[in-house]
Design a protein around this motif. Structure first.
Motif, PDB file in Angstrom:
ATOM      1  N   ILE A   1      12.055  -1.613   2.467  1.00 48.18           N
ATOM      2  CA  ILE A   1      11.947  -0.931   3.760  1.00 48.18           C
ATOM      3  C   ILE A   1      10.698  -1.348   4.518  1.00 48.18           C
ATOM      4  CG2 ILE A   1      11.563   1.331   4.821  1.00 48.18           C
ATOM      5  CD1 ILE A   1      13.701   2.406   2.912  1.00 48.18           C
ATOM      6  N   ARG A   2       9.566  -1.397   3.866  1.00 49.60           N
ATOM      7  CA  ARG A   2       8.337  -1.830   4.547  1.00 49.60           C
ATOM      8  C   ARG A   2       8.406  -3.307   4.910  1.00 49.60           C
ATOM      9  NH1 ARG A   2       4.997   2.239   5.721  1.00 49.60           N
ATOM     10  NH2 ARG A   2       4.756   3.811   4.121  1.00 49.60           N
TER      11      ARG A   2
ATOM     12  N   ASN B   1       9.888  -1.097   8.634  1.00 48.72           N
ATOM     13  CA  ASN B   1      10.137   0.351   8.739  1.00 48.72           C
ATOM     14  C   ASN B   1      10.479   0.770  10.167  1.00 48.72           C
ATOM     15  OD1 ASN B   1      10.406   3.015   7.956  1.00 48.72           O
ATOM     16  ND2 ASN B   1       8.237   3.453   8.205  1.00 48.72           N
TER      17      ASN B   1
ATOM     18  N   SER C   1      12.667   7.198  11.074  1.00 48.41           N
ATOM     19  CA  SER C   1      12.163   6.001  10.402  1.00 48.41           C
ATOM     20  C   SER C   1      13.052   5.687   9.198  1.00 48.41           C
ATOM     21  CB  SER C   1      10.719   6.201   9.961  1.00 48.41           C
ATOM     22  OG  SER C   1      10.660   7.134   8.910  1.00 48.41           O
ATOM     23  N   LEU C   2      13.060   4.418   8.815  1.00 52.49           N
ATOM     24  CA  LEU C   2      13.851   4.031   7.646  1.00 52.49           C
ATOM     25  C   LEU C   2      13.374   4.751   6.392  1.00 52.49           C
ATOM     26  CD1 LEU C   2      14.709   0.219   7.597  1.00 52.49           C
ATOM     27  CD2 LEU C   2      16.241   2.158   7.560  1.00 52.49           C
ATOM     28  N   ILE C   3      12.064   4.989   6.276  1.00 50.29           N
ATOM     29  CA  ILE C   3      11.558   5.702   5.104  1.00 50.29           C
ATOM     30  C   ILE C   3      12.142   7.115   5.061  1.00 50.29           C
ATOM     31  CG2 ILE C   3       9.482   6.751   4.103  1.00 50.29           C
ATOM     32  CD1 ILE C   3       8.001   4.197   4.788  1.00 50.29           C
TER      33      ILE C   3
ATOM     34  N   ASN D   1      15.690   6.975   4.021  1.00 48.85           N
ATOM     35  CA  ASN D   1      15.834   6.625   2.610  1.00 48.85           C
ATOM     36  C   ASN D   1      15.826   7.873   1.732  1.00 48.85           C
ATOM     37  OD1 ASN D   1      16.092   4.797   0.479  1.00 48.85           O
ATOM     38  ND2 ASN D   1      13.901   4.824   0.116  1.00 48.85           N
TER      39      ASN D   1
END
Length: 140
Positions: A58-59, A63, A90-92, A95
């Protein structure tokens, strides 16, 4: 008072892979359903966005903040224009938790389909990239 009978209902699913430096890949999915309400006078999109693969990367893909956008298609082929229909996450965040959204709007007699796609915004400049779209045909 309006009648809230939901007819017809169409399901949709869209998979998109974000790529980053050094081969990093993260899969994101959009799924849900579109229904027509109140004698086909309104539409309702009920969906979810979630990460399907690539948790560790992800990073590496930056992100980005992910959102859903929609467009409508009329009988003549004319389109409404793309408009965001969900909050940016955000993708984080996606997740660890799915991003649910609901969008309702007016459905004109000339309307036939709704198009949906994902948008990824990267960095301070908010550079955007868009997934391919999925078309949900509601009226023939």
């Amino acid at each position: 008072m309006t009648q809230s009978l939901e007819l017809p209902v169409q399901e949709f699913c869209l998979d998109w892979t974000l790529t980053g430096d050094e081969g990093a890949r993260v899969g994101v999915a959009l799924s849900g359903q579109v229904s027509l309400l109140d004698n086909n006078r309104f539409y309702k999109i009920d969906g979810v966005v979630y990460v399907t693969e690539g948790d560790a990367d992800i990073r590496a893909v930056g992100n980005p903040r992910i959102s859903v956008r929609r467009n409508g298609v009329e009988k003549s082929g004319r389109q409404w224009g793309w408009e965001m229909c969900s909050a940016r996450k955000s993708l984080i965040a996606l997740n660890t938790m799915e991003g649910y959204f609901v969008r309702t709007g007016y459905w004109a007699p000339a309307d036939r389909a709704i198009q949906l796609s994902l948008c990824a915004e990267l960095g301070w400049s908010r550079r955007k990239s868009y997934s391919p779209h999925v078309t949900v045909r509601m009226v023939d």
